[in-house]
Design a protein around this motif. Structure first.
Motif, PDB file in Angstrom:
ATOM      1  N   PRO A  20       5.069   2.584   3.008  1.00 16.81           N
ATOM      2  CA  PRO A  20       4.022   3.457   2.460  1.00 16.81           C
ATOM      3  C   PRO A  20       4.602   4.828   2.143  1.00 16.81           C
ATOM      4  O   PRO A  20       5.585   5.257   2.761  1.00 16.81           O
ATOM      5  CB  PRO A  20       3.014   3.543   3.612  1.00 16.81           C
ATOM      6  CG  PRO A  20       3.834   3.324   4.846  1.00 16.81           C
ATOM      7  CD  PRO A  20       4.916   2.367   4.462  1.00 16.81           C
ATOM      8  N   GLN A  58      -6.953  -1.535  -0.489  1.00 18.34           N
ATOM      9  CA  GLN A  58      -5.804  -0.874  -1.135  1.00 18.34           C
ATOM     10  C   GLN A  58      -4.882  -0.173  -0.132  1.00 18.34           C
ATOM     11  O   GLN A  58      -3.829   0.324  -0.512  1.00 18.34           O
ATOM     12  CB  GLN A  58      -6.305   0.172  -2.138  1.00 18.34           C
ATOM     13  CG  GLN A  58      -7.021  -0.428  -3.334  1.00 18.34           C
ATOM     14  CD  GLN A  58      -7.558   0.670  -4.236  1.00 18.34           C
ATOM     15  OE1 GLN A  58      -8.538   1.350  -3.920  1.00 18.34           O
ATOM     16  NE2 GLN A  58      -6.893   0.869  -5.353  1.00 18.34           N
ATOM     17  N   VAL A  59      -5.320  -0.072   1.129  1.00 15.98           N
ATOM     18  CA  VAL A  59      -4.484   0.595   2.124  1.00 15.98           C
ATOM     19  C   VAL A  59      -4.015  -0.447   3.141  1.00 15.98           C
ATOM     20  O   VAL A  59      -4.458  -1.596   3.113  1.00 15.98           O
ATOM     21  CB  VAL A  59      -5.256   1.741   2.830  1.00 15.98           C
ATOM     22  CG1 VAL A  59      -5.804   2.724   1.813  1.00 15.98           C
ATOM     23  CG2 VAL A  59      -6.379   1.206   3.708  1.00 15.98           C
ATOM     24  N   TYR A  60      -3.112  -0.043   4.018  1.00 17.14           N
ATOM     25  CA  TYR A  60      -2.642  -0.946   5.077  1.00 17.14           C
ATOM     26  C   TYR A  60      -3.054  -0.335   6.414  1.00 17.14           C
ATOM     27  O   TYR A  60      -2.862   0.872   6.626  1.00 17.14           O
ATOM     28  CB  TYR A  60      -1.122  -1.095   4.983  1.00 17.14           C
ATOM     29  CG  TYR A  60      -0.558  -2.220   5.812  1.00 17.14           C
ATOM     30  CD1 TYR A  60      -0.649  -3.542   5.376  1.00 17.14           C
ATOM     31  CD2 TYR A  60       0.074  -1.980   7.024  1.00 17.14           C
ATOM     32  CE1 TYR A  60      -0.128  -4.590   6.136  1.00 17.14           C
ATOM     33  CE2 TYR A  60       0.600  -3.015   7.786  1.00 17.14           C
ATOM     34  CZ  TYR A  60       0.497  -4.320   7.334  1.00 17.14           C
ATOM     35  OH  TYR A  60       1.014  -5.352   8.079  1.00 17.14           O
ATOM     36  N   LEU A 120      -0.582   3.970   1.125  1.00 20.66           N
ATOM     37  CA  LEU A 120      -1.173   4.702   2.246  1.00 20.66           C
ATOM     38  C   LEU A 120      -1.404   3.755   3.424  1.00 20.66           C
ATOM     39  O   LEU A 120      -1.961   2.663   3.253  1.00 20.66           O
ATOM     40  CB  LEU A 120      -2.514   5.302   1.797  1.00 20.66           C
ATOM     41  CG  LEU A 120      -3.343   6.039   2.851  1.00 20.66           C
ATOM     42  CD1 LEU A 120      -2.562   7.191   3.474  1.00 20.66           C
ATOM     43  CD2 LEU A 120      -4.643   6.568   2.211  1.00 20.66           C
ATOM     44  N   ALA A 122       0.831  -1.219   0.000  1.00 20.16           N
ATOM     45  CA  ALA A 122       0.000   0.000   0.000  1.00 20.16           C
ATOM     46  C   ALA A 122       0.860   1.263   0.000  1.00 20.16           C
ATOM     47  O   ALA A 122       1.913   1.322   0.639  1.00 20.16           O
ATOM     48  CB  ALA A 122      -0.905  -0.009   1.228  1.00 20.16           C
ATOM     49  N   LEU A 166     -10.556   5.376  -2.508  1.00 22.10           N
ATOM     50  CA  LEU A 166      -9.823   4.112  -2.357  1.00 22.10           C
ATOM     51  C   LEU A 166     -10.724   3.050  -1.745  1.00 22.10           C
ATOM     52  O   LEU A 166     -11.764   3.368  -1.158  1.00 22.10           O
ATOM     53  CB  LEU A 166      -8.609   4.315  -1.430  1.00 22.10           C
ATOM     54  CG  LEU A 166      -7.498   5.214  -1.950  1.00 22.10           C
ATOM     55  CD1 LEU A 166      -6.501   5.511  -0.837  1.00 22.10           C
ATOM     56  CD2 LEU A 166      -6.788   4.567  -3.133  1.00 22.10           C
ATOM     57  N   ILE A 169     -11.981   6.210   3.899  1.00 22.12           N
ATOM     58  CA  ILE A 169     -11.124   5.670   2.831  1.00 22.12           C
ATOM     59  C   ILE A 169     -11.866   5.737   1.489  1.00 22.12           C
ATOM     60  O   ILE A 169     -11.296   6.136   0.464  1.00 22.12           O
ATOM     61  CB  ILE A 169     -10.715   4.207   3.169  1.00 22.12           C
ATOM     62  CG1 ILE A 169      -9.805   4.191   4.396  1.00 22.12           C
ATOM     63  CG2 ILE A 169     -10.034   3.533   1.988  1.00 22.12           C
ATOM     64  CD1 ILE A 169      -9.591   2.806   5.007  1.00 22.12           C
TER      65      ILE A 169
END
Ligand code: URA
Length: 325
Positions: A251, A213-215, A174, A172, A209, A204
């Protein structure tokens, strides 16, 4: 001298100040625990009954034992066998030592200093070898395996059911960092799945997003009892793993959700309002501080302010605002 919960706690803090992080399971490489210190520690964790010195403290202990089950303690180790080497059956602290009022003043030699937060940049050198994107999922899995059924801090004995490692894309751009798991997260093993998590998902989505798709991770991986703020001892013990998660995922931007995340990531104890609205950095990533979703649920008027923070992130990542239908 009678050993009180406060004595034991101060001693645990003291050992950790010396770099000994895993008191109940194993010795860390390079530990400075000498045989003499082992003896002192063993003496400190082997309380004489009754532990509590006052009727009130005894009542508190009884009440806590009925509401917060703690693992039973194995019999005291025979003579020379060091407690720290008992790998298969970690010894629980001898009592629940949360929220017990001090019964006596600590002797100066046992009092633990008020820890000052240390920024994530100072906790470990920045990694020289960058893990390629194709290897990041495996690197995170191996870090999770290293954490194991963690007993490195008191949260292991404070009613946690599941270690909440993280969720999301190992590559990710982000990353969101919260405070610590709540009841829903403790039950599911995933961060931010309760009400605050639903709001985070909406935030998010508003950034264009998907959650996948993010962590998403937390300062501590185990639920603090009654959702209290993690103690410095707990946050500092757990930080070593979040540092490595950040170093693996690399990130571009980290969003610190709330003041606990900001305090430990940046190593500063300042008001959230003084940290918001500008860029910080940690471990090579740009970092922005915003309100914790749980706070926004309590005070929805601040959502506009949080949106300003997220817009800074969107500009940095080249994301376009999602138009409402
Ligand atoms: N609050 C947090 O800080 N983290 C979670 O995972 C859930 C709620």
């Amino acid at each position: 001298m009678d050993v009180t919960p406060q004595h034991i706690r101060a001693y645990v803090d003291y050992l950790r100040d010396m770099g000994i992080y895993d008191l109940y399971q194993r010795e860390s490489p390079g530990t400075v625990l000498t045989p003499e210190l082992r003896e002192i520690f063993l003496a400190a964790v082997t309380p004489k009954e009754p532990v509590a010195q006052s009727a009130r403290a005894a009542a508190q202990l009884t009440a806590q034992r009925t509401t917060v089950p703690t693992p039973s303690r194995p019999p005291a180790p025979a003579s020379s066998k060091p407690l720290l080497d008992q790998r298969s059956s970690p010894a629980a602290p001898p009592m629940n030592y949360f929220d017990i009022e001090p019964q006596t003043e600590l002797p100066a030699s046992l009092a633990s200093p008020m820890p000052t937060p240390v920024s994530f940049d100072k906790l470990a050198p920045l990694p020289v070898d960058i893990i390629p994107p194709s290897g990041r999922a495996a690197a995170l899995e191996s870090l999770r395996a290293e954490i194991g059924d963690c007993t490195r801090c008191p949260l292991a004995y404070a009613g946690r059911h599941t270690i909440v490692f993280a969720d999301g894309d190992p590559n990710a751009k982000l990353m969101f960092v919260g405070e610590g798991p709540g009841a829903d997260e403790d039950a599911s093993g995933l961060p931010f799945v309760g009400k605050a998590g639903q709001l985070l998902n909406n935030m998010i989505a508003a950034m264009g997003l998907q959650r996948e798709q993010v962590y998403i991770a937390n300062i501590v991986k185990c639920r603090p009892p009654a959702n209290r703020v993690p103690e410095p001892l707990e946050a500092n013990t757990c930080s070593q793993f979040l540092v490595r998660q950040i170093d693996i995922v690399r990130p571009q931007v980290i969003v610190a959700l709330g003041s606990t995340a900001a305090t430990y990531l940046l190593g500063v104890k300042q008001s959230l309002s003084s940290l918001r609205g500008r860029w910080h950095s940690t471990r090579g990533a740009k970092l922005v501080v915003t309100y914790h979703p749980a706070f926004l649920l309590r005070d929805p008027r601040q959502k506009g302010e949080a949106w300003k923070d997220l817009q800074m992130v969107m500009a940095e990542l080249g994301l376009k605002q999602v138009k409402k239908q």
